[in-house]
Design a protein around this motif. Sequence first.
Motif, PDB file in Angstrom:
ATOM      1  N   ILE A 212       0.843 -27.700  96.266  1.00 34.80           N
ATOM      2  CA  ILE A 212       1.130 -26.903  95.078  1.00 34.80           C
ATOM      3  C   ILE A 212       1.294 -25.431  95.440  1.00 34.80           C
ATOM      4  CG2 ILE A 212       0.124 -26.068  92.917  1.00 34.80           C
ATOM      5  CD1 ILE A 212      -0.912 -28.863  92.417  1.00 34.80           C
ATOM      6  N   LEU A 213       0.467 -24.928  96.342  1.00 29.98           N
ATOM      7  CA  LEU A 213       0.607 -23.541  96.770  1.00 29.98           C
ATOM      8  C   LEU A 213       1.925 -23.332  97.505  1.00 29.98           C
ATOM      9  CD1 LEU A 213      -3.040 -22.818  97.970  1.00 29.98           C
ATOM     10  CD2 LEU A 213      -1.968 -22.186  95.805  1.00 29.98           C
ATOM     11  N   THR A 214       2.342 -24.320  98.307  1.00 30.65           N
ATOM     12  CA  THR A 214       3.627 -24.227  98.998  1.00 30.65           C
ATOM     13  C   THR A 214       4.776 -24.231  98.002  1.00 30.65           C
ATOM     14  OG1 THR A 214       2.747 -25.340 100.963  1.00 30.65           O
ATOM     15  CG2 THR A 214       5.129 -25.341 100.698  1.00 30.65           C
ATOM     16  N   LEU A 215       4.691 -25.080  96.986  1.00 28.72           N
ATOM     17  CA  LEU A 215       5.734 -25.114  95.964  1.00 28.72           C
ATOM     18  C   LEU A 215       5.795 -23.793  95.192  1.00 28.72           C
ATOM     19  CD1 LEU A 215       5.240 -28.752  94.630  1.00 28.72           C
ATOM     20  CD2 LEU A 215       7.243 -27.883  95.852  1.00 28.72           C
ATOM     21  N   THR A 216       4.635 -23.176  94.971  1.00 31.24           N
ATOM     22  CA  THR A 216       4.620 -21.878  94.299  1.00 31.24           C
ATOM     23  C   THR A 216       5.373 -20.836  95.120  1.00 31.24           C
ATOM     24  OG1 THR A 216       2.471 -22.399  93.298  1.00 31.24           O
ATOM     25  CG2 THR A 216       3.140 -20.091  93.312  1.00 31.24           C
ATOM     26  N   LEU A 217       5.132 -20.824  96.429  1.00 32.81           N
ATOM     27  CA  LEU A 217       5.855 -19.899  97.309  1.00 32.81           C
ATOM     28  C   LEU A 217       7.351 -20.209  97.318  1.00 32.81           C
ATOM     29  CD1 LEU A 217       5.935 -17.620  99.353  1.00 32.81           C
ATOM     30  CD2 LEU A 217       5.310 -19.273 101.139  1.00 32.81           C
ATOM     31  N   VAL A 220       8.890 -18.616  94.401  1.00 34.79           N
ATOM     32  CA  VAL A 220       9.074 -17.175  94.622  1.00 34.79           C
ATOM     33  C   VAL A 220      10.397 -16.919  95.327  1.00 34.79           C
ATOM     34  CG1 VAL A 220       8.194 -15.132  95.811  1.00 34.79           C
ATOM     35  CG2 VAL A 220       6.600 -16.692  94.689  1.00 34.79           C
ATOM     36  N   LEU A 221      10.645 -17.653  96.410  1.00 29.87           N
ATOM     37  CA  LEU A 221      11.868 -17.458  97.190  1.00 29.87           C
ATOM     38  C   LEU A 221      13.106 -17.849  96.399  1.00 29.87           C
ATOM     39  CD1 LEU A 221      10.674 -18.771 100.679  1.00 29.87           C
ATOM     40  CD2 LEU A 221      11.020 -16.393  99.965  1.00 29.87           C
ATOM     41  N   VAL A 382      14.624 -22.411 105.544  1.00 33.90           N
ATOM     42  CA  VAL A 382      13.618 -22.626 106.583  1.00 33.90           C
ATOM     43  C   VAL A 382      12.385 -23.306 106.005  1.00 33.90           C
ATOM     44  CG1 VAL A 382      12.030 -21.458 108.162  1.00 33.90           C
ATOM     45  CG2 VAL A 382      14.421 -20.722 108.021  1.00 33.90           C
ATOM     46  N   MET A 383      11.952 -22.835 104.831  1.00 27.44           N
ATOM     47  CA  MET A 383      10.750 -23.390 104.220  1.00 27.44           C
ATOM     48  C   MET A 383      10.948 -24.836 103.790  1.00 27.44           C
ATOM     49  SD  MET A 383       8.521 -21.779 101.137  1.00 27.44           S
ATOM     50  CE  MET A 383       7.003 -22.593 100.604  1.00 27.44           C
ATOM     51  N   THR A 384      12.102 -25.153 103.190  1.00 29.61           N
ATOM     52  CA  THR A 384      12.322 -26.526 102.739  1.00 29.61           C
ATOM     53  C   THR A 384      12.460 -27.491 103.915  1.00 29.61           C
ATOM     54  OG1 THR A 384      14.683 -26.002 102.524  1.00 29.61           O
ATOM     55  CG2 THR A 384      13.362 -25.903 100.540  1.00 29.61           C
ATOM     56  N   LEU A 385      13.080 -27.048 104.987  1.00 30.92           N
ATOM     57  CA  LEU A 385      13.178 -27.901 106.175  1.00 30.92           C
ATOM     58  C   LEU A 385      11.810 -28.140 106.794  1.00 30.92           C
ATOM     59  CD1 LEU A 385      16.425 -26.568 107.896  1.00 30.92           C
ATOM     60  CD2 LEU A 385      16.119 -28.751 106.706  1.00 30.92           C
ATOM     61  N   ALA A 386      10.979 -27.093 106.837  1.00 32.11           N
ATOM     62  CA  ALA A 386       9.625 -27.254 107.374  1.00 32.11           C
ATOM     63  C   ALA A 386       8.810 -28.194 106.497  1.00 32.11           C
ATOM     64  CB  ALA A 386       8.943 -25.889 107.475  1.00 32.11           C
ATOM     65  N   GLN A 387       8.969 -28.071 105.179  1.00 32.18           N
ATOM     66  CA  GLN A 387       8.248 -28.957 104.261  1.00 32.18           C
ATOM     67  C   GLN A 387       8.707 -30.403 104.422  1.00 32.18           C
ATOM     68  OE1 GLN A 387       9.138 -28.614 100.049  1.00 32.18           O
ATOM     69  NE2 GLN A 387       6.960 -28.694  99.567  1.00 32.18           N
TER      70      GLN A 387
END
Length: 403
Positions: A212-217, A220-221, A382-387
Amino acid sequence: MPSRIGLLPQVATAHSISHLHIMALAALFPLLPAWFGVGYVELGLALSLFNIVSALLQAPMGFAVDHYGARRVLIAGLALGSCSFLLIALFPTYTWLLVAMALAGVANAVYHPADYALLAQGIDPARMGKAFSVHTFAGFLGAAVAPLVLPAIAAASDPRLAFVAVALAGFAALALLLVPGSGIPRIAPARTAKAAAGKPDNARRRLLSPMILTLTLLFVLLNLSTSAIEKFSLPALMQGQGIALPWANAALSAFLFASAFGVLSGGVLADRTRRHGLVAAAAFSLAALLTALVATAGFSGQALVIVLGVIGFLTGVIAPSRDMLVRAASPKGAEGRTFGIVSSGFNIGGALGPVGFGWLLDRGMPEGIFWASVVFMGLTVVMTLAQEAWRSRSSRHIKHSCS
Protein backbone atom coordinates in the motif's frame (compact mmCIF):
# COMPACT_ATOMS: atom_id res chain seq x y z
CA MET A 1 -26.05 -8.41 -3.13
CA PRO A 2 -27.20 -4.75 -3.16
CA SER A 3 -28.96 -3.56 -6.28
CA ARG A 4 -26.63 -1.95 -8.81
CA ILE A 5 -29.41 -0.01 -10.62
CA GLY A 6 -28.22 3.59 -10.89
CA LEU A 7 -25.14 3.12 -8.72
CA LEU A 8 -22.42 3.35 -11.35
CA PRO A 9 -23.94 6.29 -13.28
CA GLN A 10 -24.40 8.29 -10.08
CA VAL A 11 -20.93 7.60 -8.73
CA ALA A 12 -19.41 8.30 -12.14
CA THR A 13 -21.28 11.63 -12.35
CA ALA A 14 -19.93 12.68 -8.96
CA HIS A 15 -16.43 11.71 -10.09
CA SER A 16 -16.77 13.79 -13.27
CA ILE A 17 -17.62 16.83 -11.15
CA SER A 18 -14.62 16.21 -8.90
CA HIS A 19 -12.30 16.38 -11.91
CA LEU A 20 -14.09 19.44 -13.27
CA HIS A 21 -13.38 21.11 -9.93
CA ILE A 22 -9.75 19.97 -10.04
CA MET A 23 -9.25 21.40 -13.54
CA ALA A 24 -11.29 24.62 -13.15
CA LEU A 25 -8.40 26.82 -12.00
CA ALA A 26 -5.92 25.36 -14.48
CA ALA A 27 -8.32 25.78 -17.42
CA LEU A 28 -8.48 29.52 -16.68
CA PHE A 29 -4.75 29.99 -15.94
CA PRO A 30 -3.97 32.28 -18.92
CA LEU A 31 -6.68 34.71 -17.74
CA LEU A 32 -6.17 34.63 -13.98
CA PRO A 33 -2.85 36.47 -13.42
CA ALA A 34 -4.39 39.73 -14.68
CA TRP A 35 -7.74 39.05 -12.94
CA PHE A 36 -6.22 38.37 -9.51
CA GLY A 37 -3.11 40.54 -9.99
CA VAL A 38 -0.69 37.70 -9.18
CA GLY A 39 1.89 35.52 -10.95
CA TYR A 40 1.93 31.83 -11.79
CA VAL A 41 3.79 30.99 -8.58
CA GLU A 42 0.90 32.43 -6.55
CA LEU A 43 -1.63 30.53 -8.64
CA GLY A 44 0.48 27.39 -8.21
CA LEU A 45 0.40 28.01 -4.47
CA ALA A 46 -3.41 27.99 -4.58
CA LEU A 47 -3.32 24.60 -6.33
CA SER A 48 -0.74 23.34 -3.85
CA LEU A 49 -2.95 24.42 -0.94
CA PHE A 50 -5.86 22.52 -2.48
CA ASN A 51 -3.73 19.38 -2.71
CA ILE A 52 -2.08 19.73 0.70
CA VAL A 53 -5.49 19.86 2.37
CA SER A 54 -6.68 16.89 0.33
CA ALA A 55 -3.52 14.92 1.12
CA LEU A 56 -3.93 15.49 4.85
CA LEU A 57 -7.61 14.51 4.81
CA GLN A 58 -7.69 11.59 2.33
CA ALA A 59 -6.99 8.93 4.95
CA PRO A 60 -9.31 10.44 7.62
CA MET A 61 -12.07 10.68 4.99
CA GLY A 62 -11.50 7.02 4.20
CA PHE A 63 -12.14 6.17 7.86
CA ALA A 64 -15.23 8.42 7.81
CA VAL A 65 -16.52 6.57 4.76
CA ASP A 66 -16.11 3.18 6.42
CA HIS A 67 -17.68 4.42 9.66
CA TYR A 68 -20.52 6.75 8.56
CA GLY A 69 -21.25 5.39 5.10
CA ALA A 70 -20.01 6.50 1.72
CA ARG A 71 -23.29 8.09 0.60
CA ARG A 72 -23.40 10.68 3.39
CA VAL A 73 -19.75 11.60 3.00
CA LEU A 74 -20.00 11.85 -0.79
CA ILE A 75 -23.05 14.15 -0.66
CA ALA A 76 -21.37 16.42 1.89
CA GLY A 77 -18.18 16.63 -0.18
CA LEU A 78 -20.02 17.44 -3.40
CA ALA A 79 -22.00 20.21 -1.69
CA LEU A 80 -18.88 21.74 -0.11
CA GLY A 81 -16.89 21.63 -3.34
CA SER A 82 -19.65 23.38 -5.27
CA CYS A 83 -19.99 26.10 -2.61
CA SER A 84 -16.22 26.64 -2.71
CA PHE A 85 -16.21 27.69 -6.35
CA LEU A 86 -19.26 29.87 -5.77
CA LEU A 87 -17.17 31.70 -3.15
CA ILE A 88 -14.53 32.54 -5.78
CA ALA A 89 -17.22 34.10 -7.97
CA LEU A 90 -18.71 36.08 -5.08
CA PHE A 91 -15.38 37.28 -3.66
CA PRO A 92 -12.85 37.47 -6.53
CA THR A 93 -9.71 38.30 -4.55
CA TYR A 94 -6.54 36.25 -4.11
CA THR A 95 -7.17 35.83 -0.38
CA TRP A 96 -10.61 34.37 -1.00
CA LEU A 97 -9.15 32.21 -3.76
CA LEU A 98 -6.87 30.60 -1.17
CA VAL A 99 -9.76 30.12 1.26
CA ALA A 100 -11.97 28.61 -1.44
CA MET A 101 -9.24 26.27 -2.71
CA ALA A 102 -8.60 25.05 0.83
CA LEU A 103 -12.33 24.25 1.23
CA ALA A 104 -12.35 22.61 -2.19
CA GLY A 105 -9.41 20.51 -1.01
CA VAL A 106 -11.52 19.26 1.91
CA ALA A 107 -14.26 18.30 -0.55
CA ASN A 108 -11.82 16.64 -2.95
CA ALA A 109 -10.59 14.32 -0.19
CA VAL A 110 -14.03 12.69 -0.15
CA TYR A 111 -14.38 11.42 -3.70
CA HIS A 112 -11.92 8.57 -4.06
CA PRO A 113 -12.58 6.77 -0.76
CA ALA A 114 -16.35 7.25 -1.07
CA ASP A 115 -16.57 6.33 -4.76
CA TYR A 116 -14.39 3.25 -4.55
CA ALA A 117 -16.08 2.02 -1.38
CA LEU A 118 -19.48 2.25 -3.13
CA LEU A 119 -18.19 0.44 -6.21
CA ALA A 120 -16.42 -2.24 -4.18
CA GLN A 121 -19.65 -3.01 -2.30
CA GLY A 122 -22.13 -2.69 -5.14
CA ILE A 123 -20.48 -4.03 -8.31
CA ASP A 124 -20.06 -7.65 -9.37
CA PRO A 125 -16.36 -8.53 -8.87
CA ALA A 126 -16.22 -10.06 -12.37
CA ARG A 127 -17.04 -6.64 -13.81
CA MET A 128 -14.96 -4.56 -11.43
CA GLY A 129 -12.28 -3.64 -13.97
CA LYS A 130 -14.85 -2.25 -16.39
CA ALA A 131 -16.68 -0.45 -13.58
CA PHE A 132 -13.44 1.19 -12.47
CA SER A 133 -12.75 2.18 -16.08
CA VAL A 134 -16.20 3.80 -16.47
CA HIS A 135 -15.74 5.62 -13.17
CA THR A 136 -12.31 6.92 -14.16
CA PHE A 137 -13.50 7.70 -17.70
CA ALA A 138 -16.18 9.97 -16.23
CA GLY A 139 -13.57 11.77 -14.14
CA PHE A 140 -11.28 12.32 -17.11
CA LEU A 141 -14.27 13.49 -19.15
CA GLY A 142 -15.10 16.08 -16.51
CA ALA A 143 -11.52 17.32 -16.67
CA ALA A 144 -11.62 17.43 -20.48
CA VAL A 145 -14.70 19.64 -20.50
CA ALA A 146 -13.00 22.34 -18.42
CA PRO A 147 -10.57 23.81 -21.02
CA LEU A 148 -13.26 23.67 -23.71
CA VAL A 149 -16.09 25.33 -21.81
CA LEU A 150 -14.66 27.51 -19.04
CA PRO A 151 -12.38 29.78 -21.13
CA ALA A 152 -15.25 30.34 -23.55
CA ILE A 153 -17.57 31.38 -20.71
CA ALA A 154 -14.87 33.64 -19.26
CA ALA A 155 -14.17 35.21 -22.65
CA ALA A 156 -17.86 35.98 -23.12
CA SER A 157 -18.04 37.74 -19.75
CA ASP A 158 -15.28 37.29 -17.16
CA PRO A 159 -13.86 34.44 -15.03
CA ARG A 160 -16.51 35.08 -12.39
CA LEU A 161 -19.24 33.52 -14.52
CA ALA A 162 -16.99 30.54 -15.32
CA PHE A 163 -16.66 29.79 -11.60
CA VAL A 164 -20.45 30.11 -11.22
CA ALA A 165 -20.85 27.51 -13.98
CA VAL A 166 -18.49 25.15 -12.13
CA ALA A 167 -20.54 25.52 -8.96
CA LEU A 168 -23.86 24.96 -10.75
CA ALA A 169 -22.56 21.77 -12.36
CA GLY A 170 -21.75 20.47 -8.90
CA PHE A 171 -25.19 21.33 -7.55
CA ALA A 172 -26.80 19.53 -10.51
CA ALA A 173 -24.79 16.39 -9.75
CA LEU A 174 -25.77 16.69 -6.08
CA ALA A 175 -29.44 16.70 -7.08
CA LEU A 176 -28.87 13.50 -9.05
CA LEU A 177 -27.46 11.78 -5.96
CA LEU A 178 -30.54 12.70 -3.98
CA VAL A 179 -33.04 11.11 -6.39
CA PRO A 180 -35.33 8.85 -4.30
CA GLY A 181 -34.89 5.13 -4.91
CA SER A 182 -31.54 5.58 -6.62
CA GLY A 183 -28.67 3.11 -6.50
CA ILE A 184 -26.51 4.87 -3.94
CA PRO A 185 -28.95 4.88 -0.97
CA ARG A 186 -29.18 1.08 -1.17
CA ILE A 187 -25.48 0.73 -0.32
CA ALA A 188 -25.09 0.31 3.42
CA PRO A 189 -22.01 1.57 5.28
CA ALA A 190 -19.13 -0.83 5.00
CA ARG A 191 -18.16 -2.96 7.94
CA THR A 192 -15.08 -1.72 9.67
CA ALA A 193 -11.82 -3.52 9.21
CA LYS A 194 -12.10 -4.72 12.81
CA ALA A 195 -15.42 -6.41 12.20
CA ALA A 196 -14.35 -7.82 8.88
CA ALA A 197 -10.98 -9.13 9.88
CA GLY A 198 -11.58 -9.88 13.55
CA LYS A 199 -8.04 -8.77 14.40
CA PRO A 200 -7.58 -4.98 14.49
CA ASP A 201 -3.79 -5.15 14.68
CA ASN A 202 -3.64 -7.36 11.60
CA ALA A 203 -5.97 -5.04 9.66
CA ARG A 204 -3.89 -2.03 10.70
CA ARG A 205 -0.70 -3.73 9.50
CA ARG A 206 -2.32 -4.49 6.14
CA LEU A 207 -3.39 -0.85 5.77
CA LEU A 208 0.25 0.19 6.23
CA SER A 209 1.76 -2.73 4.31
CA PRO A 210 4.72 -2.18 1.95
CA MET A 211 2.40 -2.80 -1.01
CA ILE A 212 0.00 0.00 0.00
CA LEU A 213 2.85 2.40 0.76
CA THR A 214 4.42 1.54 -2.61
CA LEU A 215 1.12 2.18 -4.38
CA THR A 216 0.86 5.53 -2.59
CA LEU A 217 4.28 6.52 -3.94
CA LEU A 218 3.21 5.34 -7.39
CA PHE A 219 0.20 7.66 -7.20
CA VAL A 220 2.55 10.56 -6.32
CA LEU A 221 4.60 9.91 -9.46
CA LEU A 222 1.51 9.46 -11.63
CA ASN A 223 0.17 12.82 -10.52
CA LEU A 224 3.47 14.60 -11.14
CA SER A 225 3.73 12.94 -14.56
CA THR A 226 0.37 14.11 -15.85
CA SER A 227 -0.41 17.25 -13.83
CA ALA A 228 2.46 19.13 -15.49
CA ILE A 229 0.61 18.71 -18.79
CA GLU A 230 -2.93 19.01 -17.43
CA LYS A 231 -2.39 22.13 -15.33
CA PHE A 232 0.47 24.01 -16.99
CA SER A 233 0.66 23.06 -20.68
CA LEU A 234 -1.53 25.99 -21.77
CA PRO A 235 0.84 28.75 -20.64
CA ALA A 236 3.88 26.57 -21.45
CA LEU A 237 2.83 26.11 -25.08
CA MET A 238 1.90 29.77 -25.45
CA GLN A 239 5.12 31.08 -23.88
CA GLY A 240 7.60 28.53 -25.16
CA GLN A 241 6.34 27.71 -28.64
CA GLY A 242 4.14 30.67 -29.53
CA ILE A 243 1.05 28.47 -29.86
CA ALA A 244 -2.16 30.52 -29.98
CA LEU A 245 -4.62 29.97 -27.12
CA PRO A 246 -7.25 28.20 -29.30
CA TRP A 247 -4.69 25.64 -30.52
CA ALA A 248 -3.21 25.21 -27.03
CA ASN A 249 -6.71 24.63 -25.67
CA ALA A 250 -7.42 22.15 -28.47
CA ALA A 251 -4.20 20.25 -27.70
CA LEU A 252 -4.97 20.09 -23.96
CA SER A 253 -8.54 19.02 -24.69
CA ALA A 254 -7.23 16.28 -27.01
CA PHE A 255 -4.95 15.08 -24.19
CA LEU A 256 -7.81 14.99 -21.70
CA PHE A 257 -10.45 13.44 -23.97
CA ALA A 258 -8.01 10.81 -25.26
CA SER A 259 -7.07 10.03 -21.64
CA ALA A 260 -10.73 9.33 -20.96
CA PHE A 261 -11.04 6.91 -23.88
CA GLY A 262 -7.70 5.36 -22.95
CA VAL A 263 -9.27 4.52 -19.60
CA LEU A 264 -12.05 2.56 -21.33
CA SER A 265 -9.46 0.53 -23.25
CA GLY A 266 -7.54 0.04 -20.05
CA GLY A 267 -10.66 -1.36 -18.38
CA VAL A 268 -10.76 -4.18 -20.93
CA LEU A 269 -7.07 -4.88 -20.30
CA ALA A 270 -7.56 -4.81 -16.53
CA ASP A 271 -10.12 -7.65 -16.73
CA ARG A 272 -7.96 -9.71 -19.10
CA THR A 273 -4.47 -9.54 -17.64
CA ARG A 274 -2.72 -9.71 -14.31
CA ARG A 275 0.47 -8.08 -15.59
CA HIS A 276 -0.68 -4.59 -14.71
CA GLY A 277 2.86 -3.36 -14.08
CA LEU A 278 4.00 -4.24 -17.59
CA VAL A 279 0.97 -2.50 -19.11
CA ALA A 280 1.78 0.67 -17.17
CA ALA A 281 5.50 0.54 -17.99
CA ALA A 282 4.95 0.09 -21.72
CA ALA A 283 2.34 2.86 -21.94
CA PHE A 284 4.34 5.35 -19.90
CA SER A 285 7.59 4.64 -21.76
CA LEU A 286 6.01 5.59 -25.06
CA ALA A 287 4.24 8.56 -23.48
CA ALA A 288 7.57 9.83 -22.10
CA LEU A 289 9.17 9.59 -25.54
CA LEU A 290 6.35 11.56 -27.18
CA THR A 291 6.39 14.18 -24.40
CA ALA A 292 10.11 14.72 -25.01
CA LEU A 293 9.28 15.35 -28.66
CA VAL A 294 6.71 17.97 -27.65
CA ALA A 295 9.42 19.73 -25.63
CA THR A 296 11.91 19.79 -28.50
CA ALA A 297 10.25 19.39 -31.91
CA GLY A 298 8.17 22.57 -32.15
CA PHE A 299 5.04 20.96 -33.60
CA SER A 300 2.44 22.94 -35.50
CA GLY A 301 -1.00 23.33 -33.96
CA GLN A 302 -2.55 20.38 -35.78
CA ALA A 303 0.38 18.05 -35.09
CA LEU A 304 0.44 19.10 -31.46
CA VAL A 305 -3.22 18.15 -31.05
CA ILE A 306 -2.50 14.67 -32.45
CA VAL A 307 0.64 14.05 -30.39
CA LEU A 308 -0.86 15.23 -27.10
CA GLY A 309 -3.93 13.14 -27.87
CA VAL A 310 -1.77 10.02 -28.20
CA ILE A 311 0.06 10.88 -24.97
CA GLY A 312 -3.27 11.29 -23.19
CA PHE A 313 -4.54 7.93 -24.46
CA LEU A 314 -1.39 6.16 -23.24
CA THR A 315 -1.57 7.73 -19.77
CA GLY A 316 -5.26 6.83 -19.51
CA VAL A 317 -4.76 3.14 -20.34
CA ILE A 318 -3.12 2.35 -17.01
CA ALA A 319 -5.78 3.87 -14.72
CA PRO A 320 -8.08 0.80 -14.30
CA SER A 321 -5.09 -1.50 -13.72
CA ARG A 322 -3.87 0.95 -11.09
CA ASP A 323 -7.25 0.79 -9.33
CA MET A 324 -7.36 -3.00 -9.50
CA LEU A 325 -3.97 -3.15 -7.76
CA VAL A 326 -5.33 -1.00 -4.93
CA ARG A 327 -8.49 -3.10 -4.61
CA ALA A 328 -6.39 -6.27 -4.42
CA ALA A 329 -4.27 -4.76 -1.64
CA SER A 330 -7.29 -3.60 0.40
CA PRO A 331 -8.35 -5.51 3.55
CA LYS A 332 -11.93 -6.74 3.45
CA GLY A 333 -14.31 -4.04 4.71
CA ALA A 334 -11.64 -1.32 4.64
CA GLU A 335 -11.90 -0.28 0.99
CA GLY A 336 -12.68 3.33 1.88
CA ARG A 337 -9.66 3.86 4.09
CA THR A 338 -7.34 1.94 1.74
CA PHE A 339 -8.28 4.08 -1.25
CA GLY A 340 -8.10 7.11 1.03
CA ILE A 341 -4.50 6.33 2.00
CA VAL A 342 -3.35 5.47 -1.52
CA SER A 343 -5.20 8.34 -3.20
CA SER A 344 -3.42 10.78 -0.91
CA GLY A 345 -0.47 10.14 -3.21
CA PHE A 346 -2.27 12.13 -5.90
CA ASN A 347 -2.60 15.07 -3.55
CA ILE A 348 0.99 14.84 -2.34
CA GLY A 349 2.08 15.06 -5.96
CA GLY A 350 -0.41 17.86 -6.53
CA ALA A 351 1.04 19.78 -3.58
CA LEU A 352 4.65 19.36 -4.68
CA GLY A 353 4.25 20.08 -8.39
CA PRO A 354 2.36 23.36 -8.95
CA VAL A 355 4.73 25.76 -7.19
CA GLY A 356 7.71 24.24 -9.00
CA PHE A 357 5.91 24.27 -12.35
CA GLY A 358 4.80 27.87 -11.77
CA TRP A 359 8.40 28.82 -10.92
CA LEU A 360 9.55 27.40 -14.27
CA LEU A 361 7.02 29.57 -16.10
CA ASP A 362 7.82 32.73 -14.16
CA ARG A 363 11.55 32.18 -14.84
CA GLY A 364 10.99 31.87 -18.58
CA MET A 365 11.58 28.11 -18.84
CA PRO A 366 8.26 26.83 -20.25
CA GLU A 367 9.89 23.81 -21.92
CA GLY A 368 10.77 22.63 -18.40
CA ILE A 369 7.09 21.76 -17.87
CA PHE A 370 7.32 18.97 -20.44
CA TRP A 371 10.79 17.83 -19.37
CA ALA A 372 9.58 17.53 -15.80
CA SER A 373 6.75 15.31 -17.04
CA VAL A 374 9.27 13.16 -18.92
CA VAL A 375 11.39 12.70 -15.79
CA PHE A 376 8.43 11.68 -13.63
CA MET A 377 7.14 9.31 -16.31
CA GLY A 378 10.56 7.67 -16.40
CA LEU A 379 10.56 7.23 -12.62
CA THR A 380 7.07 5.72 -12.86
CA VAL A 381 8.31 3.20 -15.43
CA VAL A 382 11.25 2.20 -13.23
CA MET A 383 9.01 1.80 -10.20
CA THR A 384 6.35 -0.27 -11.98
CA LEU A 385 8.96 -2.58 -13.50
CA ALA A 386 10.59 -3.06 -10.10
CA GLN A 387 7.19 -3.79 -8.56
CA GLU A 388 6.36 -6.28 -11.32
CA ALA A 389 9.70 -8.06 -10.80
CA TRP A 390 9.07 -8.22 -7.04
CA ARG A 391 5.59 -9.70 -7.58
CA SER A 392 6.98 -12.30 -9.99
CA ARG A 393 9.66 -13.35 -7.52
CA SER A 394 7.10 -13.55 -4.71
CA SER A 395 4.80 -15.69 -6.86
CA ARG A 396 7.62 -18.07 -7.77
CA HIS A 397 8.63 -18.29 -4.11
CA ILE A 398 5.09 -19.18 -3.06
CA LYS A 399 4.79 -21.85 -5.75
CA HIS A 400 8.19 -23.28 -4.78
CA SER A 401 7.21 -23.39 -1.10
CA CYS A 402 3.98 -25.24 -1.92
CA SER A 403 5.64 -27.81 -4.16
